[in-house]
Scaffold this motif. Structure first.
Motif, PDB file in Angstrom:
ATOM      1  N   UNK A 180     -18.611  59.520  43.689  1.00 25.39           N
ATOM      2  CA  UNK A 180     -17.329  59.276  43.024  1.00 25.39           C
ATOM      3  C   UNK A 180     -17.417  59.606  41.539  1.00 25.39           C
ATOM      4  N   UNK A 181     -18.551  59.305  40.932  1.00 28.09           N
ATOM      5  CA  UNK A 181     -18.741  59.652  39.523  1.00 28.09           C
ATOM      6  C   UNK A 181     -18.762  61.152  39.309  1.00 28.09           C
ATOM      7  N   UNK A 182     -19.330  61.899  40.278  1.00 25.45           N
ATOM      8  CA  UNK A 182     -19.341  63.360  40.165  1.00 25.45           C
ATOM      9  C   UNK A 182     -17.948  63.942  40.283  1.00 25.45           C
ATOM     10  N   UNK A 183     -17.125  63.350  41.135  1.00 29.82           N
ATOM     11  CA  UNK A 183     -15.757  63.847  41.330  1.00 29.82           C
ATOM     12  C   UNK A 183     -14.865  63.413  40.170  1.00 29.82           C
ATOM     13  N   UNK A 184     -14.989  62.154  39.789  1.00 29.33           N
ATOM     14  CA  UNK A 184     -14.234  61.652  38.647  1.00 29.33           C
ATOM     15  C   UNK A 184     -12.755  61.457  38.943  1.00 29.33           C
ATOM     16  N   UNK A 185     -11.966  61.143  37.892  1.00 28.74           N
ATOM     17  CA  UNK A 185     -10.526  60.938  38.034  1.00 28.74           C
ATOM     18  C   UNK A 185     -10.169  59.470  38.108  1.00 28.74           C
ATOM     19  N   UNK A 186      -8.887  59.194  37.955  1.00 31.02           N
ATOM     20  CA  UNK A 186      -8.414  57.813  37.930  1.00 31.02           C
ATOM     21  C   UNK A 186      -8.625  57.090  39.251  1.00 31.02           C
ATOM     22  N   UNK A 228     -10.918  57.644  41.525  1.00 30.52           N
ATOM     23  CA  UNK A 228     -12.341  57.341  41.684  1.00 30.52           C
ATOM     24  C   UNK A 228     -12.722  56.139  40.832  1.00 30.52           C
ATOM     25  N   UNK A 229     -12.191  56.079  39.615  1.00 33.82           N
ATOM     26  CA  UNK A 229     -12.487  54.958  38.717  1.00 33.82           C
ATOM     27  C   UNK A 229     -11.980  53.649  39.299  1.00 33.82           C
ATOM     28  N   UNK A 230     -10.832  53.663  39.948  1.00 34.65           N
ATOM     29  CA  UNK A 230     -10.295  52.434  40.549  1.00 34.65           C
ATOM     30  C   UNK A 230     -11.200  51.929  41.674  1.00 34.65           C
ATOM     31  N   UNK A 231     -11.676  52.843  42.504  1.00 39.52           N
ATOM     32  CA  UNK A 231     -12.585  52.448  43.577  1.00 39.52           C
ATOM     33  C   UNK A 231     -13.884  51.877  42.995  1.00 39.52           C
ATOM     34  N   UNK A 232     -14.385  52.502  41.944  1.00 42.98           N
ATOM     35  CA  UNK A 232     -15.628  52.042  41.334  1.00 42.98           C
ATOM     36  C   UNK A 232     -15.462  50.653  40.720  1.00 42.98           C
ATOM     37  N   UNK A 233     -14.329  50.438  40.057  1.00 41.39           N
ATOM     38  CA  UNK A 233     -14.068  49.140  39.431  1.00 41.39           C
ATOM     39  C   UNK A 233     -13.935  48.049  40.494  1.00 41.39           C
ATOM     40  N   UNK A 234     -13.221  48.358  41.576  1.00 44.43           N
ATOM     41  CA  UNK A 234     -13.037  47.385  42.652  1.00 44.43           C
ATOM     42  C   UNK A 234     -14.381  47.008  43.280  1.00 44.43           C
ATOM     43  N   UNK A 235     -15.199  48.019  43.548  1.00 44.04           N
ATOM     44  CA  UNK A 235     -16.484  47.772  44.190  1.00 44.04           C
ATOM     45  C   UNK A 235     -17.422  46.986  43.282  1.00 44.04           C
ATOM     46  N   UNK A 236     -17.342  47.245  41.983  1.00 42.65           N
ATOM     47  CA  UNK A 236     -18.251  46.579  41.047  1.00 42.65           C
ATOM     48  C   UNK A 236     -18.027  45.077  41.040  1.00 42.65           C
ATOM     49  N   UNK A 237     -16.781  44.668  41.225  1.00 38.54           N
ATOM     50  CA  UNK A 237     -16.454  43.241  41.244  1.00 38.54           C
ATOM     51  C   UNK A 237     -17.052  42.541  42.461  1.00 38.54           C
ATOM     52  N   UNK A 238     -17.232  43.292  43.558  1.00 34.13           N
ATOM     53  CA  UNK A 238     -17.696  42.705  44.812  1.00 34.13           C
ATOM     54  C   UNK A 238     -19.191  42.916  45.067  1.00 34.13           C
ATOM     55  N   UNK A 239     -19.763  43.953  44.482  1.00 35.82           N
ATOM     56  CA  UNK A 239     -21.131  44.356  44.806  1.00 35.82           C
ATOM     57  C   UNK A 239     -22.162  43.358  44.278  1.00 35.82           C
ATOM     58  N   UNK A 240     -23.118  43.016  45.135  1.00 30.89           N
ATOM     59  CA  UNK A 240     -24.159  42.072  44.757  1.00 30.89           C
ATOM     60  C   UNK A 240     -25.525  42.736  44.575  1.00 30.89           C
ATOM     61  N   UNK A 241     -25.731  43.908  45.181  1.00 33.20           N
ATOM     62  CA  UNK A 241     -27.029  44.564  45.121  1.00 33.20           C
ATOM     63  C   UNK A 241     -27.214  45.294  43.781  1.00 33.20           C
ATOM     64  N   UNK A 273     -25.823  52.225  40.176  1.00 30.81           N
ATOM     65  CA  UNK A 273     -25.184  53.507  40.476  1.00 30.81           C
ATOM     66  C   UNK A 273     -23.705  53.486  40.071  1.00 30.81           C
ATOM     67  N   UNK A 274     -23.050  52.355  40.288  1.00 28.42           N
ATOM     68  CA  UNK A 274     -21.643  52.234  39.894  1.00 28.42           C
ATOM     69  C   UNK A 274     -21.507  52.321  38.382  1.00 28.42           C
ATOM     70  N   UNK A 275     -22.383  51.638  37.663  1.00 32.82           N
ATOM     71  CA  UNK A 275     -22.344  51.681  36.195  1.00 32.82           C
ATOM     72  C   UNK A 275     -22.534  53.096  35.691  1.00 32.82           C
ATOM     73  N   UNK A 276     -23.488  53.799  36.273  1.00 32.48           N
ATOM     74  CA  UNK A 276     -23.723  55.197  35.885  1.00 32.48           C
ATOM     75  C   UNK A 276     -22.485  56.045  36.167  1.00 32.48           C
ATOM     76  N   UNK A 277     -21.900  55.866  37.347  1.00 28.14           N
ATOM     77  CA  UNK A 277     -20.726  56.660  37.723  1.00 28.14           C
ATOM     78  C   UNK A 277     -19.543  56.360  36.815  1.00 28.14           C
ATOM     79  N   UNK A 278     -19.354  55.096  36.468  1.00 29.76           N
ATOM     80  CA  UNK A 278     -18.220  54.731  35.598  1.00 29.76           C
ATOM     81  C   UNK A 278     -18.408  55.304  34.201  1.00 29.76           C
ATOM     82  N   UNK A 287     -16.693  59.192  30.258  1.00 29.82           N
ATOM     83  CA  UNK A 287     -17.076  60.307  29.383  1.00 29.82           C
ATOM     84  C   UNK A 287     -16.239  61.538  29.691  1.00 29.82           C
ATOM     85  N   UNK A 288     -15.950  61.746  30.974  1.00 33.11           N
ATOM     86  CA  UNK A 288     -15.125  62.892  31.351  1.00 33.11           C
ATOM     87  C   UNK A 288     -13.729  62.792  30.790  1.00 33.11           C
TER      88      UNK A 288
END
Length: 380
Positions: free
Chosen positions: A336-342, A344-357, A363-368, A373-374
């Protein structure tokens, strides 16, 4: 009798559709030195016949062997690779992957049947250095890309070796020499995504993308973030060094093949594969891909999706980021970070709130950071 049997074998084998047949002795054979890993689980070709550095013994496979029969099936034109276009990103399973096993089995089966009909034994093996044996049997030379090269068929040759105790007429054209007909051309090494093919002509197996994708290279099952772009859109196998070879450019597609294979796509759409089940993989992908297992296949699919940079895949990757196992979730975040766009960012933000690992969160932080930056650079 020996010469007659050999002549009949070659004549009838050619009539059966086996393009090249050579016969050489079963004595120890020395190969061009390659670099091999020390770890047992990593790739080491012909381990079963290895006797000492760069030297192999066919008789470790068949003690009573007197000869090695080497066959080559011309495969150019077998696969139907489709290029990706925007909105329809595809995987590439590599040249003749769909027919890899079928071509080998056809040639091996025909030769074995012939030999056994003469009252002798035959053993099919891929645990002997078949490319070097093909050179010794007079079928061609090994090119800089490591594949057997034939003047009329290029390097699109599927090889197979059959050991036998039959008293066949053997030839010995020597093994690998520095003369490979490549001249000063080094395009395969220049285009090798991972640098496995060196400009000095050496090959480093641990770096080969083909092995990375099978979990047998230097990284095992994990392909580091900084290396994933090198995987392009290949799925389990790669044929980059065949595709870019200038000596293959003018090859004519083979008109017909004497064997059948699965009617499956050589360039499957990535969108249908990201979340597919094991059953669906078996239905959509040829055996020589799905035999490596769902974990390795899905890893390569998600990496190919990220490398496609196609927004059509964002929702599937987003779902994968929430639903798949830990390793695949991390890869989905990266993609998702490679593809980018709004979106992709929404999916990353949503997942970050739920992800425990921790690994996935990293990986989410890097992608965001990459998507942000893009945006700041005006690319998104």
């Amino acid at each position: 009798m020996t010469e007659n049997m050999t002549e009949i074998l070659m004549r009838e084998g050619h009539q059966a559709g086996i393009d090249l047949i050579g016969v050489t002795d079963a004595e120890d054979i020395e190969c061009v030195p390659w670099t091999y890993p020390e770890k047992e689980e990593h790739y080491f070709p012909c381990r079963a016949s290895w006797i000492k550095e760069n030297t192999y013994s066919p008789k470790k496979i068949m003690a009573e062997a007197k000869a090695v029969i080497v066959t080559a099936m011309y495969m150019y034109g077998y696969d139907k690779i489709k290029e990706s276009i925007k909105g329809f990103p595809r995987a590439n399973i590599g040249p003749w992957t769909r027919g890899y096993v079928e071509a080998r089995d056809y040639a091996a089966g025909w030769i074995t049947k012939f030999i056994e009909a003469q009252g002798y034994a035959a053993v099919v093996s891929n645990e002997i250095p078949y490319r070097t044996l093909a050179v010794k049997a007079g079928l061609g030379k090994i090119g800089r890309n490591g594949f057997l090269y034939h003047d009329a068929m290029g390097s699109y040759l599927n090889l197979c070796c059959i050991l036998t105790d039959a008293p066949l007429k053997c030839v010995n054209y020597g093994t690998v020499s520095p003369e490979n007909n490549c001249g000063n051309c080094k395009k395969c090494s220049a285009m090798c995504p991972t640098g496995a093919l060196r400009r000095d002509g050496s090959y480093h197996a641990e770096l080969c993308l083909h092995l990375w994708q099978q979990g047998k290279g230097m990284y095992g099952e994990e392909i580091p973030r900084e290396e994933r772009h090198k995987c392009l859109n290949y799925l389990m196998r790669t044929g980059r060094c065949l595709e870019v070879c200038p000596r293959n450019y003018k090859l004519k597609p083979r008109e017909s093949f004497p064997f059948e294979s699965e009617e499956k796509e050589d360039s499957p759409l990535l969108e249908h594969l990201i979340l597919a089940s094991d059953k669906e993989y078996r239905e959509r992908l040829p055996y020589h891909v799905y035999k490596y297992g769902i974990k390795a296949i899905r890893r390569d699919i998600i990496i190919a999706a990220g490398n496609s940079k196609d927004e059509i895949l964002v929702d599937k990757l987003g779902e994968g980021l929430l639903e798949l196992d830990e390793k695949c979730r991390g890869l989905c975040a990266w993609a998702l970070g490679e593809i980018g766009g709004n979106k992709a960012e929404k999916w990353l933000a949503m997942a970050y709130e739920k992800e425990e690992q921790k690994s996935v969160r990293q990986e989410i932080e890097y992608a965001r950071r990459k998507t942000i930056a893009g945006k700041e650079d005006g690319y998104i």
